[in-house]
Design an enzyme around this catalytic site. Structure first.
Site, PDB file in Angstrom:
ATOM      1  N   HIS A 110       0.839  -1.211   0.096  1.00  0.00           N
ATOM      2  CA  HIS A 110      -0.016   0.059   0.052  1.00  0.00           C
ATOM      3  C   HIS A 110       0.925   1.364   0.165  1.00  0.00           C
ATOM      4  CE1 HIS A 110      -3.160   2.639   2.428  1.00  0.00           C
ATOM      5  NE2 HIS A 110      -3.508   2.578   1.006  1.00  0.00           N
ATOM      6  N   HIS A 138      -0.827  11.239  -1.687  1.00  0.00           N
ATOM      7  CA  HIS A 138      -2.010  10.701  -1.059  1.00  0.00           C
ATOM      8  C   HIS A 138      -3.028  12.078  -0.859  1.00  0.00           C
ATOM      9  CE1 HIS A 138      -5.040   9.671   1.824  1.00  0.00           C
ATOM     10  NE2 HIS A 138      -4.882   8.333   1.112  1.00  0.00           N
TER      11      HIS A 138
HETATM   12  O1  G3P Z   1      -6.386   1.891  -2.776  1.00  0.00           O
HETATM   13  C1  G3P Z   1      -6.743   1.485  -1.504  1.00  0.00           C
HETATM   14  C2  G3P Z   1      -6.530   2.676  -0.695  1.00  0.00           C
HETATM   15  O2  G3P Z   1      -5.318   3.115  -0.922  1.00  0.00           O
HETATM   16  C3  G3P Z   1      -7.659   3.478  -0.548  1.00  0.00           C
HETATM   17  O3  G3P Z   1      -7.425   4.616   0.520  1.00  0.00           O
HETATM   18  O4  G3P Z   1      -6.676   6.533   1.700  1.00  0.00           O
HETATM   19  O5  G3P Z   1      -5.201   4.844   1.532  1.00  0.00           O
HETATM   20  O6  G3P Z   1      -5.965   5.760  -0.665  1.00  0.00           O
HETATM   21  P1  G3P Z   1      -6.405   5.405   0.661  1.00  0.00           P
HETATM   22 MG    MG Z   2      -4.645   4.919  -2.112  1.00  0.00          MG
END
Ligand code: G3P
Ligand code: MG
Length: 253
Positions: free
Chosen positions: A17, A59
């Protein structure tokens, strides 16, 4: 049975992630390298447009949390953004780590035969143009081969714009919980998958999505037993920040 995008699903069950999870600063090349070094052949990361229309990997709407600067990314040029320190907040080891352009991420991924999930995370009000820009970039960057990225977004507008210009690429709608009308949504956006908050995911929901003919992925799974449980229920992929405790080759029970 719903009409699905006729694309294959070449993606692994465990995805790093935000580049390299929490092991390195999120959404940096250092993170991407760390992920690969820990056996992760696929990473998710977040893409948006700078003020001067460069696709960047970041992000939040602002740079406040993950850099030594402040302000909205939408108000900053790529030149200004690339002078920020995106690593010092994480640890001294990563001090000076720059904010990457999406094209730099793509180069690393393609050179190393890796896979990726591009999350289109538009600055507010730039949903459509960001989707379009990502489509043109993917068309150009992946024109010589490489496994096509999975492209996802919470923004239906961004996904639709992306699909208009790069309809061949697999898409996933991001949502906190499974929308009641998910089949209509996934059909109209020509998605292959839906990526849901793991907190709201149970075996029945996974089976419901599968019965409709779609893949389902879970974000963000940072507990080892939960990871095994979701994969054991048939969840097609999980996103994790915990690249050591949740290894890329974790099994399902
Ligand atoms: O794409 C999965 C996840 O990254 C979505 O939430 O806020 O971490 O971008 P976020
Ligand atoms: Mg994400």
């Amino acid at each position: 049975m719903s009409l699905k995008s006729p694309v294959s699903w070449p993606y692994p069950a465990v995805i790093a992630h935000r580049g390299g999870g929490t092991i390195a600063p999120e959404n940096t090349l250092a993170g991407l390298r760390c992920g690969y070094d820990h056996g992760f052949i696929m990473s998710e990361f977040d893409v948006k447009l700078s003020k001067d229309n460069v696709l960047i990997v970041l992000h939040d709407d602002t740079v406040d949390r993950t850099s030594d600067g402040s302000g909205a990314a939408a108000d900053m040029t790529f030149n200004a953004l690339s002078r920020l320190d995106m690593g010092g907040w994480h640890s001294s080891w990563y001090a000076g780590e720059p904010l990457p352009a999406f094209s730099q991420f793509a180069r690393f991924i393609l050179e190393n035969n890796l896979l990726c999930n591009i999350e289109i995370k538009p600055c507010p009000g730039r949903e459509e143009e960001t989707g379009t820009a990502v489509a043109h970039a993917v068309l150009q960057l992946w024109s010589h081969g490489g496994v096509l990225p999975l492209v996802s977004s919470f923004s239906r507008q961004s996904l639709a714009a992306f699909g208009q210009h790069a309809g061949f690429a697999p898409k996933a709608l991001l949502a906190d919980t499974l929308p009641e009308d998910f089949e209509n949504l996934l059909t109209s956006l020509e998605c292959t998958a839906i990526n849901l908050n793991q907190k709201n995911l149970d075996q029945q929901t996974i089976e419901r999505v599968h019965a409709a003919g779609y893949k389902v992925c879970a974000y963000t799974v940072n507990d080892y037993r939960r990871a095994r449980q979701l994969l054991g229920w048939g969840c097609d992929a999980i996103f994790t920040d915990e690249l050591v405790r949740i290894p890329a080759d974790i099994g399902a029970y």
